[in-house]
Design an enzyme around this catalytic site. Sequence first.
Site, PDB file in Angstrom:
ATOM      1  NE  ARG A 128      -3.980   0.529   1.714  1.00 53.75           N
ATOM      2  CZ  ARG A 128      -5.248   0.691   2.113  1.00 53.75           C
ATOM      3  NH1 ARG A 128      -5.543   1.472   3.127  1.00 53.75           N
ATOM      4  NH2 ARG A 128      -6.235   0.062   1.488  1.00 53.75           N
ATOM      5  CG  HIS A 155      -8.191   0.127  -3.408  1.00 53.80           C
ATOM      6  ND1 HIS A 155      -7.475  -0.987  -3.013  1.00 53.80           N
ATOM      7  CD2 HIS A 155      -8.899   0.516  -2.307  1.00 53.80           C
ATOM      8  CE1 HIS A 155      -7.741  -1.241  -1.742  1.00 53.80           C
ATOM      9  NE2 HIS A 155      -8.595  -0.353  -1.293  1.00 53.80           N
ATOM     10  CD  GLN A 158     -12.890  -1.395  -1.688  1.00 56.48           C
ATOM     11  OE1 GLN A 158     -12.123  -1.311  -0.752  1.00 56.48           O
ATOM     12  NE2 GLN A 158     -14.142  -1.806  -1.544  1.00 56.48           N
ATOM     13  CG  ASP A 250     -13.240   6.661  -2.013  1.00 56.49           C
ATOM     14  OD1 ASP A 250     -13.288   6.593  -0.763  1.00 56.49           O
ATOM     15  OD2 ASP A 250     -12.173   6.547  -2.664  1.00 56.49           O
ATOM     16  CB  CYS A 290     -13.980   1.659  -0.933  1.00 61.46           C
ATOM     17  SG  CYS A 290     -13.525   3.385  -0.748  1.00 61.46           S
ATOM     18  NE  ARG A 318     -10.654  -5.119  -0.356  1.00 67.43           N
ATOM     19  CZ  ARG A 318      -9.851  -4.171   0.145  1.00 67.43           C
ATOM     20  NH1 ARG A 318     -10.368  -3.106   0.722  1.00 67.43           N
ATOM     21  NH2 ARG A 318      -8.535  -4.257   0.015  1.00 67.43           N
TER      22      ARG A 318
END
Length: 340
Positions: A128, A155, A158, A250, A290, A318
């Site tokens: 990340r 991402h 996700q 988001d 998310c 996830r």
Amino acid sequence: MASKAILERTEVPVENDPDILAAAARLAGEDLCSISDLSSSEVRAILKLGHDVKQNPRDYRHALDAKQMVLMFEKASLRTRLSFETGINTMGGNAIFVDQTNSPLGEREAIADVARNVERWVDVIVLRTYAHDTIMEMGANSRVPVINALSDFEHPCQALADFMTLQEHFGNVRGLNFTYVGDGNNVCHSLMLTGAQLGANVTVATPRGYSPDIEIVTKAREIAEANGCEVRLLQDAHAAAENADAIYTDVCVSMGMEHESTKRAPIFRPFQVNEALMAKAAPRAVFMHCLPAHRNAEVTDAVLDSPQSIVFDQAENRMHAQKALLLLLLGGLPNSAKFQ
Ligand code: CP
Ligand code: NVA
């Protein structure tokens, strides 16, 4: 949560599914830096396997016995860290977390040298980062798979979980009207590519100046054309919500952009997902995020906590989607009870 709908995935048992078998052969040892590293059939394969892993976790209990995964994170995380750790632990492997929040990758040592060390001890590297190039560079220099667990640009894990959740809810996402409202950011990019790969019609509404990256738009449109769906960009959230089956948002200030909070707040106000916006969508529409959400900023409590909201199903998935991804990248299928 049990799957609501049984999908096209059940037509063929996973152990004989041609998409899964082809993906297992092609993806073993590969990286996942971007959703566009995958073909449409590989995305379908990951999701089919994810549904099976979710329904039959015991079949995969020893599939990754003794495999070592390192997570090196430059940014905070709840869901991604825990879903990767629980995911590999429940398949017999082990996770090691390295907090890079105070020591960005490449600062103490060249990224290529980090890769050349870490690959000697572990079977997969999960990153990340701020810069997407950090992930690309690690991938280029590592002999073990590198997985993007969020960069400033994408991402992908996700988006895989999100479309798995939509499949669960609607049965199939081909032809589904998927609308993203808000910042044209990392999450938006991966959703556009994944939606196009699965044949969903993707509409993105952002304020002017906050559109998704042109390279992603071009790629998503090419993929959409091949899959008989479309990708639209708008600047009006209410127009984008018309007839949508799913409305996704988001945060408008992603990690690393906090210095822009004051400037962005008024620009994004017309893009808030609230009851008036949801009323424009199809009656069966779901709300997605998310997470983490900034309550009453990009989405109101009334929407986030409504029966239409499937945000915690997304969070749960996830783990299942990433377990499927790990199985394919680490060559774990032959070790699962199902594939023996
Ligand atoms: N959605 C997501 O990636 O959550 P975290 O930042 O908590 O990992
Ligand atoms: N766009 C957000 C997603 C967090 C999961 C960020 O990058 O901070």
